[in-house]
Design an enzyme around this catalytic site. Structure first.
Site, mmCIF file in Angstrom:
data_model
loop_
_atom_site.group_PDB
_atom_site.id
_atom_site.type_symbol
_atom_site.label_atom_id
_atom_site.label_comp_id
_atom_site.label_asym_id
_atom_site.label_seq_id
_atom_site.Cartn_x
_atom_site.Cartn_y
_atom_site.Cartn_z
ATOM 1 N N ASN A 274 0.805 -1.156 0.005
ATOM 2 C CA ASN A 274 -0.078 -0.072 0.098
ATOM 3 C C ASN A 274 0.804 1.324 -0.024
ATOM 4 O OD1 ASN A 274 -1.841 2.108 0.532
ATOM 5 N ND2 ASN A 274 -2.341 1.534 2.357
ATOM 6 N N LYS B 95 0.073 4.291 -0.305
ATOM 7 C CA LYS B 95 -0.370 5.398 0.530
ATOM 8 C C LYS B 95 -0.158 6.790 -0.465
ATOM 9 C CE LYS B 95 0.053 3.059 4.884
ATOM 10 N NZ LYS B 95 -0.179 2.743 6.408
ATOM 11 N N HIS C 175 -9.511 0.904 4.684
ATOM 12 C CA HIS C 175 -8.208 1.099 5.562
ATOM 13 C C HIS C 175 -8.613 2.121 6.518
ATOM 14 C CE1 HIS C 175 -4.043 2.390 6.552
ATOM 15 N NE2 HIS C 175 -3.634 1.109 5.824
ATOM 16 N N GLU D 114 -6.904 4.509 7.929
ATOM 17 C CA GLU D 114 -6.755 5.829 7.511
ATOM 18 C C GLU D 114 -8.115 6.528 6.874
ATOM 19 O OE1 GLU D 114 -2.986 5.312 5.715
ATOM 20 O OE2 GLU D 114 -2.168 4.594 7.475
ATOM 21 N N GLU E 46 -5.337 -5.101 10.104
ATOM 22 C CA GLU E 46 -4.478 -3.889 10.433
ATOM 23 C C GLU E 46 -4.742 -3.354 11.955
ATOM 24 O OE1 GLU E 46 -2.326 -2.825 6.696
ATOM 25 O OE2 GLU E 46 -4.127 -1.539 6.625
ATOM 26 N N GLY F 247 2.586 1.912 10.831
ATOM 27 C CA GLY F 247 3.789 3.148 10.752
ATOM 28 C C GLY F 247 4.233 3.633 11.850
ATOM 29 N N SER G 241 3.439 -2.412 10.371
ATOM 30 C CA SER G 241 4.946 -2.444 10.810
ATOM 31 C C SER G 241 5.476 -3.935 10.320
ATOM 32 C CB SER G 241 5.470 -2.111 12.070
ATOM 33 O OG SER G 241 4.828 -0.757 12.111
HETATM 34 P P1 13P Z 1 3.019 -0.106 7.677
HETATM 35 O O1 13P Z 1 3.534 -1.247 7.087
HETATM 36 O O2 13P Z 1 3.974 1.494 7.163
HETATM 37 O O3 13P Z 1 3.043 -0.097 9.296
HETATM 38 O O4 13P Z 1 1.696 0.264 7.216
HETATM 39 C C1 13P Z 1 0.646 -0.848 7.162
HETATM 40 C C2 13P Z 1 -0.515 -0.480 6.197
HETATM 41 O O5 13P Z 1 -1.135 0.664 6.861
HETATM 42 C C3 13P Z 1 -0.847 -0.826 5.156
HETATM 43 O O6 13P Z 1 -2.004 -0.637 4.719
#
Ligand code: 13P
Length: 251
Positions: free
Chosen positions: A9, A11, A95, A97, A166, A172, A212
């Protein structure tokens, strides 16, 4: 059949030129066919350029979102049909976010999932609890409530989706769920799918872990019986890291 999948992803990272370079580099790095399905989910504007650059037999391309409406006067939105018209095959939906910053609710996500499926896209449907919910031991009820967006699907449609657990506290942050925590909740998610659609469909559902995930922890996470791969954020932006995670399925 249940598949092992490593999906990136991106982002809101990478200009078009940088995204093209990243996709090309990944395509070259995967000279041998990986032991899992590999997907890269990119910003909308990259899709039409990236899709023809990668070998579709090795890398699937997806969007990170799509609209909850089919078409019309929705300025700034991108429909599932438009995503599919670029050659993309996947779309990340729900997601954390999107839920946290853009107000995506269970009902909105239900519409998005249905439109994605109607346009032949595979939704990678994300669920997961925030830290306070984990600390209050409410993670199971949180993910069960989030699953209501996909529990109105017919068994046939449900069989086409991929799930991604997740935990928001791991995204992150560098703080990964332990393999035991991941296995425990993935098994719970599979059990509620079995309650709704039966054991066969549950056994065939891919449930990815995200948060992560890195080359150093991927193997231990993916070796759990109910963890079928990963949804990768930061580590998907560097080919050596992303390939290191894909290689967790090779050793
Ligand atoms: P990270 O791998 O940066 O923690 O992000 C995970 C994520 O949100 C994938 O959709």
């Amino acid at each position: 059949m249940r598949k092992n999948i490593v999906a990136g992803n991106w982002k809101m990272n990478k200009t078009l030129q940088e995204g093209i370079a990243l996709a090309k580099e990944l395509n070259e790095a995967l000279a041998e066919k990986p032991n899992c399905d590999v997907v890269i989910c990119t910003p909308f504007i990259h899709l039409a350029s990236v899709t023809p650059l990668v070998d579709a037999a090795k890398i699937g391309v997806g969007a990170e979102n799509c609209a909850d409406k089919a078409s019309g006067a929705y300025t700034g939105e991108v429909s599932a049909e438009m995503v599919a018209s670029t050659g993309a095959k996947y779309v990340i939906l729900g997601h954390s976010e999107r839920r946290a910053y853009y107000g995506e609710t269970v009902a909105i996500l239900e519409e998005k999932v249905k439109l994605a499926l109607a346009n032949g896209l595979t939704p990678i449907f994300c669920i997961g609890e925030v830290l306070e919910e984990r600390e209050a031991n409410k993670q199971n009820e949180v993910v069960a409530a989030q699953m209501e967006s996909v529990f109105s699907l017919s068994p046939e449609d449900f069989s086409k989706i991929v799930l991604a657990y997740e935990p928001v506290w791991a995204i992150g942050t560098g703080k990964t769920a332990t393999p035991e925590q991941a296995q425990e909740i993935h098994a719970f998610i599979r059990s509620i799918v079995a309650d709704k659609y039966g054991k066969e469909i549950a056994d065939n559902t891919s449930i990815l872990y995200g948060g992560s995930c890195k080359p150093s922890n991927a193997k231990e996470l993916f070796s759990n019986p109910d963890v079928d791969g990963g949804l990768i954020g930061g580590a998907a932006l560097k080919v050596s890291d992303f390939k290191g995670i894909i290689d967790a399925f090779n050793a």
